[in-house]
Design a protein around this motif. Structure first.
Motif, PDB file in Angstrom:
ATOM      1  N   LEU A 115      -2.649   2.301 -41.635  1.00 35.44           N
ATOM      2  CA  LEU A 115      -1.789   2.293 -41.765  1.00 35.44           C
ATOM      3  C   LEU A 115      -0.925   0.234 -41.577  1.00 35.44           C
ATOM      4  O   LEU A 115      -0.023   0.604 -42.483  1.00 35.44           O
ATOM      5  N   ASP A 116      -1.608   0.065 -40.917  1.00 35.31           N
ATOM      6  CA  ASP A 116      -1.000  -1.622 -41.690  1.00 35.31           C
ATOM      7  C   ASP A 116      -1.972  -2.364 -42.678  1.00 35.31           C
ATOM      8  O   ASP A 116      -1.085  -3.105 -43.035  1.00 35.31           O
ATOM      9  N   GLN A 117      -2.656  -1.942 -42.519  1.00 37.25           N
ATOM     10  CA  GLN A 117      -3.771  -2.231 -44.064  1.00 37.25           C
ATOM     11  C   GLN A 117      -2.329  -1.690 -45.158  1.00 37.25           C
ATOM     12  O   GLN A 117      -2.234  -2.690 -46.309  1.00 37.25           O
ATOM     13  N   GLU A 118      -2.419  -0.920 -45.568  1.00 40.17           N
ATOM     14  CA  GLU A 118      -1.388  -0.224 -46.325  1.00 40.17           C
ATOM     15  C   GLU A 118       0.205  -1.207 -46.248  1.00 40.17           C
ATOM     16  O   GLU A 118       0.690  -1.351 -47.224  1.00 40.17           O
ATOM     17  N   CYS A 119       0.455  -0.964 -45.073  1.00 36.42           N
ATOM     18  CA  CYS A 119       1.645  -1.891 -45.060  1.00 36.42           C
ATOM     19  C   CYS A 119       1.995  -3.218 -45.653  1.00 36.42           C
ATOM     20  O   CYS A 119       3.028  -3.936 -46.036  1.00 36.42           O
ATOM     21  N   ALA A 120       0.803  -3.900 -44.903  1.00 34.23           N
ATOM     22  CA  ALA A 120       0.792  -5.315 -45.302  1.00 34.23           C
ATOM     23  C   ALA A 120       0.780  -5.424 -47.278  1.00 34.23           C
ATOM     24  O   ALA A 120       0.923  -6.118 -47.810  1.00 34.23           O
TER      25      ALA A 120
END
Length: 254
Positions: A115-120
């Motif tokens: 999730l953090d990777q996709e938000c970035a």
């Protein structure tokens, strides 16, 4: 000899897999043989209506069409009556109460990292306004808590639940089935059709956590957007993932 030809319909096709329909047979071709293995075993274990497996010859899995029609389509208004959504909720509860499949699901820490990777990626590429991404990331945190694992479908889109005469006739596409958070299945089914959440829960049982379901709406939409864009789908189509994210801007934070 009476020879009849049948049209070949491309149901879906991208770099990872393709599904063809020939008459009443679906041919699923997957570059990862584990997906077909999971799908066949999950359908054999699931205590709900599933397609009949006709044959398997890796990388192809042949299944029979199920009767009825999809309960809804993402991005289009649902014409299915409330009793059909209630029946879907009852079927999902039956699945979640079944013995766990003998393979694990995704780990909480892996979901968080992805999730953090996709938000970035969304922020770095200016795909959505930063405030939409950040607000939904905050909401998604509500789904990132320990859960008691259940037998979940793992990709329970509304287009994967078939109904007829108010009952469920089949649930298709089991390649993501695993042990997981039962609220995830409820969220994916009602993504973009939030007005039917209470109908689904009337069949499922009122012990479901509505706030966690709403958190999964945000998480799923954030997490899936890049994949959809890169594989030729449009998450910004009316009623789809970006609209789900924008709608969350009106919700109070949990």
């Amino acid at each position: 000899m009476d020879q009849r030809t049948q049209d070949v319909q491309i149901v879906v096709a991208h770099s990872q897999r393709a599904t063809l329909r020939v008459g009443e047979t679906f041919l699923k071709i997957d570059g990862d043989p584990e997906h077909a293995e999971v799908e066949a075993e999950a359908m054999a274990l699931a205590p709900v209506p599933t397609p009949l497996v006709l044959w398997r010859e890796p990388p192809v899995l042949a299944i029979a069409a199920v009767p009825g029609r999809a309960i809804a389509t993402l991005g289009e208004p649902s014409t299915s009556p409330p009793e059909a959504w209630r029946a879907a909720g009852t079927a999902i509860r039956t699945l979640h109460d079944a013995p766990l499949p003998p393979w694990p699901g995704r780990r909480l820490e892996d979901v968080r990292a992805e999730l953090d990777q996709e938000c970035a990626w969304l922020l770095g590429n200016g795909v959505l306004p930063p405030e939409v991404v950040r607000r939904n990331r905050d909401i998604a945190e509500g789904a990132l808590r320990p859960w008691t694992p259940a037998f979940i479908h793992g990709d329970l889109q509304c287009a994967h639940v078939f109904i007829e005469d108010g009952g469920v006739t089949g649930i298709i596409d089991w390649s993501e089935a695993a042990c997981g958070d039962p609220m995830f299945d409820l969220a994916i089914l009602t993504l973009g059709h939030e007005e039917h959440l209470e109908d689904v829960l009337a069949g499922y049982g009122q012990d479901a956590d509505r706030e966690v379901i709403r958190a999964w709406w945000s998480l799923r939409s954030l997490q899936a957007s890049r994949w959809l864009i890169e594989h030729g789908f449009d998450p910004d189509a009316p009623g789809c993932e970006f609209d789900v994210l924008r709608a969350r801007m009106r919700d109070p934070l949990p």
